[in-house]
Design a protein around this motif. Sequence first.
Motif, PDB file in Angstrom:
ATOM      1  N   CYS A 129       0.884  -1.373  -0.034  1.00  0.00           N
ATOM      2  CA  CYS A 129      -0.063  -0.108  -0.161  1.00  0.00           C
ATOM      3  C   CYS A 129       0.853   1.310  -0.081  1.00  0.00           C
ATOM      4  N   ARG A 130       2.169   1.162  -0.008  1.00  0.00           N
ATOM      5  CA  ARG A 130       2.939   2.192   0.029  1.00  0.00           C
ATOM      6  C   ARG A 130       2.850   3.250  -1.236  1.00  0.00           C
ATOM      7  N   ASP A 131       2.251   2.723  -2.403  1.00  0.00           N
ATOM      8  CA  ASP A 131       2.188   3.483  -3.284  1.00  0.00           C
ATOM      9  C   ASP A 131       0.724   4.113  -3.658  1.00  0.00           C
ATOM     10  N   LYS A 132      -0.023   3.895  -2.553  1.00  0.00           N
ATOM     11  CA  LYS A 132      -1.370   4.545  -2.751  1.00  0.00           C
ATOM     12  C   LYS A 132      -1.478   5.810  -1.942  1.00  0.00           C
ATOM     13  N   ASN A 133      -2.081   6.777  -2.414  1.00  0.00           N
ATOM     14  CA  ASN A 133      -2.136   8.194  -1.785  1.00  0.00           C
ATOM     15  C   ASN A 133      -3.160   8.247  -1.242  1.00  0.00           C
ATOM     16  N   MET A 134      -3.071   8.491   0.112  1.00  0.00           N
ATOM     17  CA  MET A 134      -4.409   8.522   1.032  1.00  0.00           C
ATOM     18  C   MET A 134      -5.288   9.573   0.505  1.00  0.00           C
ATOM     19  N   ILE A 135      -4.956  10.673   0.003  1.00  0.00           N
ATOM     20  CA  ILE A 135      -5.828  11.724  -0.142  1.00  0.00           C
ATOM     21  C   ILE A 135      -6.680  11.436  -1.281  1.00  0.00           C
ATOM     22  N   ASP A 136      -6.327  10.391  -2.091  1.00  0.00           N
ATOM     23  CA  ASP A 136      -7.305  10.089  -3.250  1.00  0.00           C
ATOM     24  C   ASP A 136      -8.232   9.050  -2.990  1.00  0.00           C
ATOM     25  N   LYS A 137      -9.338   9.799  -2.243  1.00  0.00           N
ATOM     26  CA  LYS A 137     -10.472   8.858  -1.656  1.00  0.00           C
ATOM     27  C   LYS A 137     -11.216   8.136  -2.770  1.00  0.00           C
ATOM     28  N   ASP A 138     -11.227   8.957  -3.875  1.00  0.00           N
ATOM     29  CA  ASP A 138     -12.120   8.150  -4.851  1.00  0.00           C
ATOM     30  C   ASP A 138     -11.165   7.075  -5.756  1.00  0.00           C
ATOM     31  N   GLU A 139      -9.947   7.358  -5.789  1.00  0.00           N
ATOM     32  CA  GLU A 139      -9.327   6.131  -6.760  1.00  0.00           C
ATOM     33  C   GLU A 139      -8.942   4.875  -5.621  1.00  0.00           C
ATOM     34  N   TYR A 140      -8.918   5.190  -4.289  1.00  0.00           N
ATOM     35  CA  TYR A 140      -8.510   4.307  -3.486  1.00  0.00           C
ATOM     36  C   TYR A 140      -9.586   4.190  -2.358  1.00  0.00           C
ATOM     37  N   PRO A 141     -10.797   3.657  -2.865  1.00  0.00           N
ATOM     38  CA  PRO A 141     -11.997   3.766  -1.677  1.00  0.00           C
ATOM     39  C   PRO A 141     -12.073   2.750  -0.780  1.00  0.00           C
ATOM     40  N   ARG A 142     -11.328   1.603  -0.862  1.00  0.00           N
ATOM     41  CA  ARG A 142     -11.443   0.569   0.265  1.00  0.00           C
ATOM     42  C   ARG A 142      -9.996   1.341   1.269  1.00  0.00           C
ATOM     43  N   THR A 143      -9.126   1.818   1.024  1.00  0.00           N
ATOM     44  CA  THR A 143      -8.259   2.404   1.824  1.00  0.00           C
ATOM     45  C   THR A 143      -9.013   3.417   2.656  1.00  0.00           C
ATOM     46  N   ALA A 144      -9.708   4.353   1.810  1.00  0.00           N
ATOM     47  CA  ALA A 144     -10.452   5.426   2.698  1.00  0.00           C
ATOM     48  C   ALA A 144     -11.601   4.742   3.658  1.00  0.00           C
ATOM     49  N   GLU A 145     -12.010   3.460   3.257  1.00  0.00           N
ATOM     50  CA  GLU A 145     -13.056   2.864   4.136  1.00  0.00           C
ATOM     51  C   GLU A 145     -12.549   2.430   5.195  1.00  0.00           C
ATOM     52  N   LEU A 146     -11.061   1.943   5.082  1.00  0.00           N
ATOM     53  CA  LEU A 146     -10.559   1.414   6.529  1.00  0.00           C
ATOM     54  C   LEU A 146     -10.084   2.481   7.426  1.00  0.00           C
ATOM     55  N   GLU A 147      -9.954   3.545   6.674  1.00  0.00           N
ATOM     56  CA  GLU A 147      -9.646   4.799   7.647  1.00  0.00           C
ATOM     57  C   GLU A 147     -11.010   5.190   8.414  1.00  0.00           C
ATOM     58  N   ARG A 148     -12.123   5.211   7.917  1.00  0.00           N
ATOM     59  CA  ARG A 148     -13.329   5.406   8.405  1.00  0.00           C
ATOM     60  C   ARG A 148     -13.663   4.331   9.606  1.00  0.00           C
ATOM     61  N   ARG A 149     -13.303   3.135   9.137  1.00  0.00           N
ATOM     62  CA  ARG A 149     -13.452   2.046  10.330  1.00  0.00           C
ATOM     63  C   ARG A 149     -12.707   2.326  11.565  1.00  0.00           C
ATOM     64  N   CYS A 150     -11.408   2.743  11.265  1.00  0.00           N
ATOM     65  CA  CYS A 150     -10.515   3.118  12.585  1.00  0.00           C
ATOM     66  C   CYS A 150     -11.148   4.163  13.222  1.00  0.00           C
TER      67      CYS A 150
END
Length: 472
Positions: A89-110
């Motif tokens: 996941c180190r190449d996934k930019n956290m700010i791009d919520k729409d490109e990486y929706p599952r990463t954004a979802e994990l943030e919401r769950r945390c």
Amino acid sequence: MALHQGASGDGGPERRRLSLNPFFGEADPVGGMTAAPPTHRLPDGPLPPSTAYQLVHDELMLDGNSRLNLATFVTTWMEPQAGVLMGECRDKNMIDKDEYPRTAELERRCVAMLADLWHAPDPAAVVGCSTTGSSEACMLAGMALKRRWATRNADRYPASARPNLVMGVNVQVCWEKFCAFWEVEARQVPMDGDRFHLDPEAAAALCDENTIGVVAVLGSTFDGSFEPVADVCAALDALQERTGLDIPVHVDGASGAMVAPFLDEELVWDFRLPRVSSINTSGHKYGLVYPGVGWALWRSPAELPEELVFRVNYLGGDMPTFALNFSRPGAQVVAQYYTFLRLGREGYRAVQQTARDVARRLSRRIGELGDFRLLTHGDELPVFAFTTAPDVMRFDVFDVSRRLRERGWLVPAYTFPANREDLSVLRVVCRNGFSADLAELLLEDLRMLLPELREQSGPLKKDTAKATSFHH
């Protein structure tokens, strides 16, 4: 018609040149064997990857061993599976919520998990976000406090009113930075005698109509103690009854907010106290994740002014974002979610209890040596501070720190702040991975050093300007 049709052309030499990633090209092998690159300007040409790696690797061998670093609160060990996930996941930019929706979802769950852990009255109403660490989270919390105060005092600010923030002198340096960057007066309660953190009544006495909030620290970096958050809130309740001033509290739980919920469930410090408007923690400290990840949570949207929130598209909908930093990898957030799933409440309880037990045992054994006086015992944060005994004149804590460093141990020695500048201490942070066996090795090395230290004619000279040797 043929099933397979050949390409009509390869696009010419220019297109073929652009089809090759320059990283794939072979660097000059002879140059890599005969010429060392400069260190303070870009080299003229590339090096073979193995050469570049070895040059960097060899220089980093001179860093201290992170596992033996008893100065830092930051996590220095994770499971291999967590490392694999972070690498993915180190190449996934956290700010791009729409490109990486599952990463954004994990943030919401945390955020939801932390809201539940910290007893939010309505976890679904809590707003929060990940940050690069507690320092950014504190900045966000301070900004929200100031903006809420400015809105309430729009008739006076900025023309005649200057906001202030009340805190103990023991706060982490990020709070001083916040006050400097956002033009807020820092009103600090000094240490007094054997009280090394915030006094509730003294905090309330510093509050006035320009106070944006009070910061209470759950886990002081100076000695590992918890500040009495409930007593601070009670003092502010009494202040409101007398004066009408309604002062919110922010809890800086950089370390303690991931210890107290598991080991001190009866301790009331979190959203159970109505005056607590926001809480931050470091996922990369006792949240057990490699740096850097932090978390900032507000009791409800009312505590986070809408003008500080920006909206991004997320799964075709609207998702708020309010972090200061922009681009950063999603690896640490994914690792935090992994650790929450991996350990659960009972797993976290076992890890933190082990760290506290190691701290208690080690502090007791150091106290039994006779050369030292314990200030704290590791029974709140798994952290304890100690100084030399009153009758020890031949060496000081700085001598001990220096000699332990010769054995590979990084144990900070530093001087306390205002009103207790006379007190210099050593501090030991017990983290996950610092086992009872490692603690015994530290104790053995300390025992070996003491005879030589006792034979010194006196403490070696030290640079008082460098007396405070930690800033995290």
